[in-house]
Design an enzyme around this catalytic site. Sequence first.
Site, PDB file in Angstrom:
ATOM      1  N   LYS A 109     -21.210   4.797 -25.964  1.00 36.48           N
ATOM      2  CA  LYS A 109     -20.114   5.505 -25.114  1.00 36.48           C
ATOM      3  C   LYS A 109     -19.253   6.077 -26.589  1.00 36.48           C
ATOM      4  O   LYS A 109     -18.859   7.447 -26.662  1.00 36.48           O
ATOM      5  CB  LYS A 109     -18.791   4.189 -25.009  1.00 36.48           C
ATOM      6  CG  LYS A 109     -19.338   3.752 -23.721  1.00 36.48           C
ATOM      7  CD  LYS A 109     -18.275   3.547 -22.299  1.00 36.48           C
ATOM      8  CE  LYS A 109     -19.291   2.545 -21.883  1.00 36.48           C
ATOM      9  NZ  LYS A 109     -19.116   3.416 -20.536  1.00 36.48           N
TER      10      LYS A 109
ATOM     11  N   SER B 275     -15.895  -0.595 -18.601  1.00 37.41           N
ATOM     12  CA  SER B 275     -15.680  -2.190 -16.866  1.00 37.41           C
ATOM     13  C   SER B 275     -14.499  -3.844 -17.977  1.00 37.41           C
ATOM     14  O   SER B 275     -13.549  -4.140 -17.632  1.00 37.41           O
ATOM     15  CB  SER B 275     -16.209  -2.556 -16.057  1.00 37.41           C
ATOM     16  OG  SER B 275     -17.043  -2.759 -17.258  1.00 37.41           O
TER      17      SER B 275
ATOM     18  N   HIS C 228     -11.492   3.363 -14.207  1.00 37.48           N
ATOM     19  CA  HIS C 228     -12.699   2.037 -13.798  1.00 37.48           C
ATOM     20  C   HIS C 228     -13.022   2.243 -11.949  1.00 37.48           C
ATOM     21  O   HIS C 228     -12.109   1.595 -11.654  1.00 37.48           O
ATOM     22  CB  HIS C 228     -11.325   0.936 -14.185  1.00 37.48           C
ATOM     23  CG  HIS C 228     -12.637  -0.123 -13.899  1.00 37.48           C
ATOM     24  ND1 HIS C 228     -12.713  -1.831 -14.077  1.00 37.48           N
ATOM     25  CD2 HIS C 228     -14.053  -0.212 -13.702  1.00 37.48           C
ATOM     26  CE1 HIS C 228     -13.445  -2.350 -13.235  1.00 37.48           C
ATOM     27  NE2 HIS C 228     -14.521  -1.531 -13.564  1.00 37.48           N
TER      28      HIS C 228
ATOM     29  N   TYR D 202      -7.606  -4.762  -2.890  1.00 33.64           N
ATOM     30  CA  TYR D 202      -9.187  -3.218  -3.136  1.00 33.64           C
ATOM     31  C   TYR D 202     -10.051  -3.266  -4.328  1.00 33.64           C
ATOM     32  O   TYR D 202     -10.801  -2.753  -3.932  1.00 33.64           O
ATOM     33  CB  TYR D 202      -8.546  -2.436  -3.253  1.00 33.64           C
ATOM     34  CG  TYR D 202      -7.237  -1.824  -1.814  1.00 33.64           C
ATOM     35  CD1 TYR D 202      -7.509  -1.727  -0.999  1.00 33.64           C
ATOM     36  CD2 TYR D 202      -6.067  -0.812  -2.328  1.00 33.64           C
ATOM     37  CE1 TYR D 202      -6.210  -2.257   0.198  1.00 33.64           C
ATOM     38  CE2 TYR D 202      -5.159  -0.466  -0.887  1.00 33.64           C
ATOM     39  CZ  TYR D 202      -5.791  -1.144   0.065  1.00 33.64           C
ATOM     40  OH  TYR D 202      -4.791  -0.191   1.070  1.00 33.64           O
TER      41      TYR D 202
ATOM     42  N   ASP E 218       1.331  -1.520  -0.260  1.00 33.70           N
ATOM     43  CA  ASP E 218      -0.332   0.158  -0.566  1.00 33.70           C
ATOM     44  C   ASP E 218       0.759   1.389   0.275  1.00 33.70           C
ATOM     45  O   ASP E 218       0.968   2.244  -0.859  1.00 33.70           O
ATOM     46  CB  ASP E 218      -0.566   0.220   1.239  1.00 33.70           C
ATOM     47  CG  ASP E 218      -1.877   1.181   0.999  1.00 33.70           C
ATOM     48  OD1 ASP E 218      -2.768   0.883   0.625  1.00 33.70           O
ATOM     49  OD2 ASP E 218      -1.571   1.747   1.654  1.00 33.70           O
TER      50      ASP E 218
ATOM     51  N   ASN F  68     -10.879  -7.254 -14.106  1.00 39.67           N
ATOM     52  CA  ASN F  68     -12.149  -8.339 -14.879  1.00 39.67           C
ATOM     53  C   ASN F  68     -11.358  -9.801 -15.689  1.00 39.67           C
ATOM     54  O   ASN F  68     -11.871 -10.262 -15.724  1.00 39.67           O
ATOM     55  CB  ASN F  68     -12.821  -6.967 -15.024  1.00 39.67           C
ATOM     56  CG  ASN F  68     -14.080  -6.845 -14.717  1.00 39.67           C
ATOM     57  OD1 ASN F  68     -14.278  -7.313 -13.995  1.00 39.67           O
ATOM     58  ND2 ASN F  68     -14.457  -5.330 -14.812  1.00 39.67           N
TER      59      ASN F  68
END
Length: 729
Positions: free
Chosen positions: A407, A429, A450, A660, A296, A500
């Site tokens: 889009k 995504s 995203h 996360y 992190d 994804n």
Amino acid sequence: MLYKGDTLYLDWLEDGIAELVFDAPGSVNKLDTATVASLGEAIGVLEQQSDLKGLLLRSNKAAFIVGADITEFLSLFLVPEEQLSQWLHFANSVFNRLEDLPVPTIAAVNGYALGGGCECVLATDYRLATPDLRIGLPETKLGIMPGFGGSVRMPRMLGADSALEIIAAGKDVGADQALKIGLVDGVVKAEKLIEGAMAILRQAINGDLDWKAKRQPKLEPLKLSKIEATMSFTIAKGMVAQTAGKHYPAPITAVKTIEAAARFGREEALNLENKSFVPLAHTNEARALVGIFLNDQYVKGKAKKLTKDVETPKQAAVLGAGIMGGGIAYQSAWKGVPVIMKDINDKSLALGMTEAAKLLNKQLERGKIDGLKLAGVISTIHPTLDYAGFERVDVVVEAIVENPKVKKAVLAETEQKVRPDTVLASNTSTIPISELANALERPENFCGMHFFNPVHRMPLVEIIRGEKSSDETIAKVVAWASKMGKTPIVVNDCPGFFVNRVLFPYFAGFSQLLRDGADFRKIDKVMEKQFGWPMGPAYLLDVVGIDTAHHAQAVMAAGFPQRMQKDYRDAIDALFDANRFGQKNGLGFWHYKEDSKGKPKKEEDAAVDDLLAEVSQPKRDFSEEEIIARMMIPMVNEVVRCLEEGIIATPAEADMALVYGLGFPPFHGGAFRWLDTLGSAKYLDMAQQYQHLGPLYEVPEGLRNKARHNEPYYPPVEPARPVGDLKTA
């Protein structure tokens, strides 16, 4: 000058009062091994001063001591148990000697006093703080427990209940709460801190305050009746079992240690703390959780470096209202960046504003904000049906329907309404950013951004660099994401990007298990209870939306046909065709009804078994080990491919994106940490048992090469120096 070390010094102030000042090189003080040794030397000097009347501890930094030096933990945790125990005994002897000085002591605490910093001030008689104080013991969040006497002194100072709440949960508290529970003796403005501390010290020296009586409870057994002890520790153990569970041994170990040590004085209690700390430090969970902390820090440091020459956007815009658009607008406004929220119909705008207002009202109910603050934040979200004000916008994020044609049209139209230097981003995504960029005149000003749902809770934002995205564009959106309190991780472009792309092989493993006759209920249970995911795959698909997953699955199959194209109808297809879309319409793998709080509660639904029977072999039982292997191998293989192809830059960023963005179990540390803990050779052996299942189970060549020598993905850590060297570090 009485003493000067690299990170602290000791000097006279006035009339027998000495000050010990923490002043490490750099911006913060840490209680590293060298500082502990130096503190011991400084106390040795104090012990020789016959005219010493009192001691003031303070910091020359904006924070007192932020904690131990966690960068040392992984190497410290590799030393043999006996050696680590010896070093802890040495460190505790330093704090005991501070506590046993024959004069009153006070800590003037500004800013953070966490972990070892908190344990240091617990050894003084008095503590005076500034209003910006954050004090606590976060060790259990790192898979360990306090090791410098925190589990001994805090319960004896505050009482068992308050101490257990802080220690077991790894909490820190602010100045008001610290004063209320007795963790500090007073709170004053920063400019009055030293003056106030000196006043208390003089009162103690003069006998107006009984500093010996203040010190005594910390040296004795914990004062609790048998009934009080039973209640406090039984309740604490029950709460910990409910919240932490079996995968996080540190909180329950801390509670049991405090309970066992309650009947002893300081020395025996510290020995028990030592005996509990050392085994925890050698667990895989501690290594994983410390690894997450370090990763992190690395990710945030990388973002800071990337944005050092870039101005944070001052005005943002969101295209598309609704839940996602409203969530992004809320987060931006909440963190101080005004936002225009545009949509093509009033109903969507109303939904977006309702979402933002709902989130703000929750803050109001929790007492985090007042009505004035709520009104101020909501006034910085401007809903609109046109492009009025877009000439002032620095960054625009598109969050409309997941359809490339729509889009492209909306992004191209928006590009004509903004300044030439305005950055455009898409919240897609799965659709490749470079494909969407083809519709734009200034593709260098475009990238992916995203967000994950719900926006206000999920810390990750994937920043996707398209083929033509400029460095400045990436830096600007990273700056905005950071300003929003998010963790931005930059990835390169491909279908599904990183998160994804690695999630859908996991879903494919799930679909294959169902096809082979596994029960989705057992899979969910195993992946939640045994592996540690917050949701099993069936439950997660219901939350994501079966329709959303069905569409994304097709996009991923088109992008990676050699691995993700399937030649059979699967469970996702069956549920989609039956209009079972998950939580959004109450029917998915599970049946959902609202509970008393209006939240969806899952229940079993026999009808789903009939649907799944159409696309599955007859039911059969699978072992927990096989379920975990068949679920995780496709994901881990794809994670490794992303690293090898340069989609993600480092194992640290990959693991943080998984933790996360997907809720990868933190006690595993992420896919690469899990892989390193298992060992690449052992992983290869496991994966080869399932390679007959298809291309998703074929181990990438780079991982095969590592497995030949059982090499890790993270750089190997060397054990810390022998304990004798550590004492004089």
